[in-house]
Design a protein around this motif. Sequence first.
Motif, PDB file in Angstrom:
ATOM      1  N   VAL A   1     -35.625  39.509  11.285  1.00 35.61           N
ATOM      2  CA  VAL A   1     -35.448  38.074  11.099  1.00 35.61           C
ATOM      3  C   VAL A   1     -34.257  37.653  11.950  1.00 35.61           C
ATOM      4  O   VAL A   1     -33.167  38.217  11.817  1.00 35.61           O
ATOM      5  N   LYS A   2     -34.456  36.690  12.824  1.00 29.45           N
ATOM      6  CA  LYS A   2     -33.411  36.272  13.759  1.00 29.45           C
ATOM      7  C   LYS A   2     -32.523  35.194  13.140  1.00 29.45           C
ATOM      8  O   LYS A   2     -32.952  34.414  12.293  1.00 29.45           O
TER       9      LYS A   2
ATOM     10  N   PRO B   1     -35.093  32.042   4.816  1.00 35.54           N
ATOM     11  CA  PRO B   1     -36.102  32.945   4.250  1.00 35.54           C
ATOM     12  C   PRO B   1     -35.536  34.250   3.674  1.00 35.54           C
ATOM     13  O   PRO B   1     -36.301  35.148   3.360  1.00 35.54           O
ATOM     14  N   ILE B   2     -34.233  34.373   3.589  1.00 38.64           N
ATOM     15  CA  ILE B   2     -33.641  35.618   3.067  1.00 38.64           C
ATOM     16  C   ILE B   2     -32.753  35.280   1.872  1.00 38.64           C
ATOM     17  O   ILE B   2     -31.608  35.694   1.787  1.00 38.64           O
ATOM     18  N   ARG B   3     -33.337  34.547   0.961  1.00 36.85           N
ATOM     19  CA  ARG B   3     -32.602  34.028  -0.194  1.00 36.85           C
ATOM     20  C   ARG B   3     -31.899  35.137  -0.978  1.00 36.85           C
ATOM     21  O   ARG B   3     -32.487  36.169  -1.285  1.00 36.85           O
ATOM     22  N   GLY B   4     -30.631  34.892  -1.307  1.00 37.87           N
ATOM     23  CA  GLY B   4     -29.869  35.815  -2.133  1.00 37.87           C
ATOM     24  C   GLY B   4     -29.164  36.913  -1.373  1.00 37.87           C
ATOM     25  O   GLY B   4     -28.283  37.584  -1.925  1.00 37.87           O
TER      26      GLY B   4
ATOM     27  N   GLY C   1     -28.779  34.092  18.008  1.00 36.73           N
ATOM     28  CA  GLY C   1     -30.227  34.181  17.841  1.00 36.73           C
ATOM     29  C   GLY C   1     -30.737  35.608  17.762  1.00 36.73           C
ATOM     30  O   GLY C   1     -31.954  35.843  17.787  1.00 36.73           O
ATOM     31  N   GLN C   2     -29.823  36.570  17.647  1.00 35.85           N
ATOM     32  CA  GLN C   2     -30.224  37.975  17.553  1.00 35.85           C
ATOM     33  C   GLN C   2     -30.642  38.321  16.115  1.00 35.85           C
ATOM     34  O   GLN C   2     -30.577  37.503  15.204  1.00 35.85           O
ATOM     35  N   GLN C   3     -31.094  39.556  15.928  1.00 37.20           N
ATOM     36  CA  GLN C   3     -31.551  40.001  14.608  1.00 37.20           C
ATOM     37  C   GLN C   3     -30.418  39.951  13.597  1.00 37.20           C
ATOM     38  O   GLN C   3     -29.299  40.393  13.865  1.00 37.20           O
ATOM     39  N   SER C   4     -30.711  39.381  12.433  1.00 37.30           N
ATOM     40  CA  SER C   4     -29.676  39.201  11.414  1.00 37.30           C
ATOM     41  C   SER C   4     -29.325  40.505  10.714  1.00 37.30           C
ATOM     42  O   SER C   4     -30.143  41.412  10.580  1.00 37.30           O
ATOM     43  N   VAL C   5     -28.084  40.581  10.247  1.00 30.82           N
ATOM     44  CA  VAL C   5     -27.578  41.692   9.431  1.00 30.82           C
ATOM     45  C   VAL C   5     -27.020  41.079   8.152  1.00 30.82           C
ATOM     46  O   VAL C   5     -26.239  40.122   8.202  1.00 30.82           O
TER      47      VAL C   5
END
Length: 217
Positions: free
Chosen positions: A55-56, A178-181, A62-66
């Motif tokens: 997920v970016k 989209p990455i709730r919590g 705009g890279q992949q999230s951590v």
Amino acid sequence: METSQVFRVFVNLIWLLFIFSKTEGRESEAQFVTCGSLVKLLNTRHNVRLHSHDVKYGSGSGQQSVTGVDSADDSNSYWRIRGKPSVICQRGVPIKCGQHVRITHMTTGRNLHSHHFSSPLSNNQEVSAFGENGEGDDLDVWSVQCGGGYWDREEAVRFKHVGTDAFLSVTGEQYGHPIRGQREVHGMHSANHHNYWKVMEGVFIQPSNDPLRHDEL
């Protein structure tokens, strides 16, 4: 998930199953994190594990999230400890305090990375996952900050980004859709209680390539 990611996950799971089949019933006598180990890292202040997924970020690089997640059994929280580019890190050799390493996400093959973009929630320094098949650039390198000669499995350590001097940190901000919590992971330039990490679940190997211990699949 892309075909290449599915294949990578499959290969890693087969490797783990092979390791576990060879080590069932053995107890570990080693106390250090070693090069090539596959581990989960827990932020001891906020009790979340370092996590990534394809997920970016919607801003910044705009890279992949951590992120940080509460769950202990998410397969997207496994990271492999590797040497820095162009330097051999022999499999199974203990990681020294101060040693420069890359931390590679098992599922996507991208490296833990940072740079001078602002993080989306706290406006600290963005931390992302970058590269392809474990190869990125010089901003993928972190220094293991610990108190003894080697990275002890029971010790809480810090990871200092070599390129920017920021510490891998969590301060509690939570994402929505989209990455709730999930918690924001970012870089901070002060060494404090938000940037301590401890190895939890994982596979540790020795120079013979036989793992010394496993905690979970």
